[in-house]
Design an enzyme around this catalytic site. Structure first.
Site, PDB file in Angstrom:
ATOM      1  CG  ASP A  50      -1.769   5.505   1.224  1.00 41.40           C
ATOM      2  OD1 ASP A  50      -0.988   5.707   0.272  1.00 41.40           O
ATOM      3  OD2 ASP A  50      -2.635   4.611   1.197  1.00 41.40           O
ATOM      4  CD  GLU A  78      -5.356   2.481  -1.143  1.00 41.09           C
ATOM      5  OE1 GLU A  78      -5.459   2.233  -2.373  1.00 41.09           O
ATOM      6  OE2 GLU A  78      -4.301   2.344  -0.501  1.00 41.09           O
ATOM      7  CG  HIS A 111      -9.312   0.046  -3.328  1.00 39.38           C
ATOM      8  ND1 HIS A 111     -10.601  -0.415  -3.345  1.00 39.38           N
ATOM      9  CD2 HIS A 111      -9.221   0.920  -4.375  1.00 39.38           C
ATOM     10  CE1 HIS A 111     -11.273   0.147  -4.330  1.00 39.38           C
ATOM     11  NE2 HIS A 111     -10.453   0.957  -4.990  1.00 39.38           N
ATOM     12  CG  HIS A 123      -2.120  -1.195  -1.817  1.00 37.26           C
ATOM     13  ND1 HIS A 123      -0.975  -0.447  -1.653  1.00 37.26           N
ATOM     14  CD2 HIS A 123      -1.809  -2.181  -2.681  1.00 37.26           C
ATOM     15  CE1 HIS A 123      -0.003  -0.958  -2.404  1.00 37.26           C
ATOM     16  NE2 HIS A 123      -0.492  -2.008  -3.033  1.00 37.26           N
ATOM     17  CG  ASP A 159      -0.776   1.104   2.022  1.00 37.05           C
ATOM     18  OD1 ASP A 159      -0.554  -0.013   2.529  1.00 37.05           O
ATOM     19  OD2 ASP A 159      -1.177   1.255   0.863  1.00 37.05           O
TER      20      ASP A 159
END
Length: 246
Positions: free
Chosen positions: A7, A9, A57, A152, A157
């Site tokens: 994942d 960001e 985030h 997040h 995640d």
């Protein structure tokens, strides 16, 4: 099989607008087991995050200012993912950003460094058409706790997605419950013992229920101007076979 749940960001929604990756989280699965060998980077994107992305985030420019750039972590990251099957939720988004970062360094696209990429969002849409398939929705659906998740985060995640992916792809192909022992160790599995079937309970309709049923059939008879099909019993199998034309 080596799989990496990944994942990212980012500072915004599109690398074409100059947005960059600012966090990468990776969780390793070996033969569908969490290995504990994870990888996580905070990255200095060398620009500010857009307001909407920052709300998601929470990683400020100040916090990221002393972190390494993507160029500084690229070799370690690519060594880690090389040859693995990659699992990403909404893969086109993350892969698009990874391709853009690699292009800035004159390196091949992400897909050329790994075995393959699985989009768990597309998989969820196929398994649960017409339903919400965000990571939060899938956690709720599969009973995976994400109560500790307020913002997040790449590694968090990825960890949640690894549990979701295992739940989505888990199938029972044995009548034993694996407790971690070897195949030769009887204590390593709990066999399901066969038990006799319970007595079948038959509840007969009451006179009142039979009368109501008869009333429905009479109404159907009127509508079809004859006897409705529910008044006829199908012939036994042997009679139906013998009556069939040769």
């Amino acid at each position: 099989m080596r799989q990496i749940v990944l994942d990212t960001e980012t500072t915004g929604l599109s690398p074409r607008a100059g947005n960059r990756i600012l966090e990468i989280g990776c969780v390793e699965l070996l033969n569908r087991q969490l290995s504990g060998r994870n990888l996580h980077f905070y990255i200095n994107p060398e620009r500010d995050s857009e307001e909407g992305a920052l709300a998601v985030h929470g990683l400020t420019t100040e916090f990221l200012s002393d972190k390494p750039t993507f160029k500084q972590i690229a070799a370690e990251f690519l060594d880690y993912v090389r040859g693995a099957q990659i699992i990403i939720h909404n893969a086109p988004f993350d892969v698009g950003f990874l391709d853009a970062e690699l292009a800035l360094l004159g390196l091949p696209k992400f897909s050329e460094h790994v075995d393959s990429v699985i989009d768990s969002l597309q998989m969820a849409k196929e398994q649960h058409p017409g339903r919400r398939n965000s990571l939060d929705a899938l956690c709720d659906r599969y009973g995976i706790s994400n109560a500790h998740r307020t913002l997040h985060g790449g590694l968090l995640d990825a960890a949640l997605l690894s549990e979701v992916y295992l739940a989505m792809t888990r199938g029972q192909n044995t009548l034993t419950m694996d407790l971690g022992g070897s195949e030769d160790d009887a204590a390593g599995a709990l066999a399901l013992e066969a038990t006799p079937l319970a007595d079948i309970i038959v509840l007969a309709a009451s006179d009142e229920e039979l009368a109501l049923h008869e009333g429905v059939l009479n109404q159907l008879d009127k509508e079809v101007r004859g006897a409705c099909v529910w008044r006829f019993e199908p012939p036994p199998p042997e009679e139906a076979t013998s009556a069939a034309p040769a």
